[in-house]
Design an enzyme around this catalytic site. Structure first.
Site, PDB file in Angstrom:
ATOM      1  N   SER A  16      20.044 -17.121  21.871  1.00 45.43           N
ATOM      2  CA  SER A  16      20.584 -16.212  22.723  1.00 45.43           C
ATOM      3  C   SER A  16      19.601 -15.279  23.339  1.00 45.43           C
ATOM      4  CB  SER A  16      22.005 -15.502  22.286  1.00 45.43           C
ATOM      5  OG  SER A  16      21.472 -14.621  21.121  1.00 45.43           O
ATOM      6  N   ILE A  18      16.899 -13.057  25.109  1.00 48.49           N
ATOM      7  CA  ILE A  18      15.644 -13.079  25.672  1.00 48.49           C
ATOM      8  C   ILE A  18      15.056 -14.444  25.259  1.00 48.49           C
ATOM      9  CG2 ILE A  18      13.269 -12.088  25.470  1.00 48.49           C
ATOM     10  CD1 ILE A  18      14.661  -9.159  25.898  1.00 48.49           C
ATOM     11  N   SER A 141      10.564  -2.989  21.538  1.00 49.24           N
ATOM     12  CA  SER A 141      11.351  -2.147  22.533  1.00 49.24           C
ATOM     13  C   SER A 141      10.570  -1.203  22.947  1.00 49.24           C
ATOM     14  CB  SER A 141      12.630  -1.718  21.899  1.00 49.24           C
ATOM     15  OG  SER A 141      13.418  -0.971  22.418  1.00 49.24           O
ATOM     16  N   TYR A 154      17.086   1.943  14.759  1.00 50.62           N
ATOM     17  CA  TYR A 154      16.546   1.010  15.439  1.00 50.62           C
ATOM     18  C   TYR A 154      15.149   1.767  16.026  1.00 50.62           C
ATOM     19  CZ  TYR A 154      16.083  -2.247  19.489  1.00 50.62           C
ATOM     20  OH  TYR A 154      15.661  -3.207  20.206  1.00 50.62           O
ATOM     21  N   LYS A 158      11.383  -0.165  15.056  1.00 47.77           N
ATOM     22  CA  LYS A 158      10.461  -0.788  16.292  1.00 47.77           C
ATOM     23  C   LYS A 158       9.318   0.064  16.239  1.00 47.77           C
ATOM     24  CE  LYS A 158      13.319  -3.873  17.943  1.00 47.77           C
ATOM     25  NZ  LYS A 158      12.957  -5.392  17.644  1.00 47.77           N
TER      26      LYS A 158
END
Length: 264
Positions: A16, A18, A141, A154, A158
């Site tokens: 799903s 990207i 990200s 998150y 990252k």
């Protein structure tokens, strides 16, 4: 001729968002594709959308199974005899305040986004070294470069990826290993709906910023361009990309801008 032609490219999180869009775009090149995610049925659908040819193989993968990564890497190599590029795209986001978030949620974010990616990347590294060639394309990200409320775990995971893969690039440049870090901003995917909340349950709701983000097709196009140019890092998105430069030169201003943005 594209540098992608003739390569075998392994894409995680390919069912799903990207990852799916990247698989679809890469299928137009003369390359072999290995598509991974936890959802075998969705992977089969993506394979069919890519043309369903024998140059496309699926390999189900759960990033939380760290101890199985060497076995998974061997299976990937056996598909076409070699792997030239690993696109670390799989991951999960978060939407919750620090004060309300269970430690177990932070553990899950690190297990998937950081440790799972590290374990898989280490598993394929001896193969890259033996071939004197290999390319890690790791999707982090913009949150791997600066922070935003409701995304503490998150952001932490990252940011950690940037530290690890910067060192990977330094230590193994001599072995022909390249690293490209891809930092998307808002992209029209299900990332917000799937994001973990304070108790670990999915948010289920989308947010305006994600809805107004760039398309995953455009994100995939920009990723391929960065891969072909061998970039160290690429920032993909709309006006939120400016946060990179505000963080670097005007960190206090970025702090004020993010707080006023009411991004959820």
């Amino acid at each position: 001729m594209s540098s992608i032609n003739g390569k075998t490219i392994w894409v995680t999180g390919a069912s799903s968002g990207i990852g799916k869009s990247l698989a679809l775009k890469l299928s137009s090149y003369q390359c072999n594709l290995i598509l991974s995610s936890r959802n075998k049925e969705e992977l089969l659908k993506v394979k069919e959308l890519c043309g369903g040819s024998n140059t496309i193989s699926i390999l189900p993968l759960d990033l939380t199974n760290h101890h199985q990564m060497e076995e998974i890497a061997e299976k990937a190599i056996s598909k076409f005899g070699s792997v030239d590029m690993l696109v670390n795209n799989a991951g999960i986001s978060q939407r919750s305040l620090i004060i309300e978030t269970k430690v177990e949620v932070y553990e899950q974010l690190m297990q998937i986004n950081y440790l799972g990616t590290v374990a898989l990347s280490k598993a394929i590294l001896p193969h890259f070294i033996a071939n004197k060639s290999g390319h890690y394309v790791t999707v982090t990200s913009l949150m791997g470069k600066f922070g935003s409320p409701y995304r503490s775990g998150y952001c932490g995971a990252k940011h950690a990826l940037h530290g690890f893969f910067d060192v990977m690039r330094m230590e193994h440049e001599k072995d022909g290993v390249k690293v490209t870090l891809v930092c998307p901003g808002f992209v029209q995917t299900n990332v917000a709906k799937n994001a973990l909340t304070a108790d670990g349950s999915p948010q289920k709701d989308d947010d305006v910023a994600t809805q107004n983000g760039i398309t995953p097709e455009l994100a995939a196009k920009k990723m391929i361009s960065a891969i072909e140019k061998g970039k160290f890092e690429v920032y993909i998105g709309g006006k939120e990309v400016k946060g990179i430069y505000l963080k670097r030169f005007f960190p206090k201003l970025l702090h004020k801008v993010v707080l006023k943005s009411h991004v959820r």
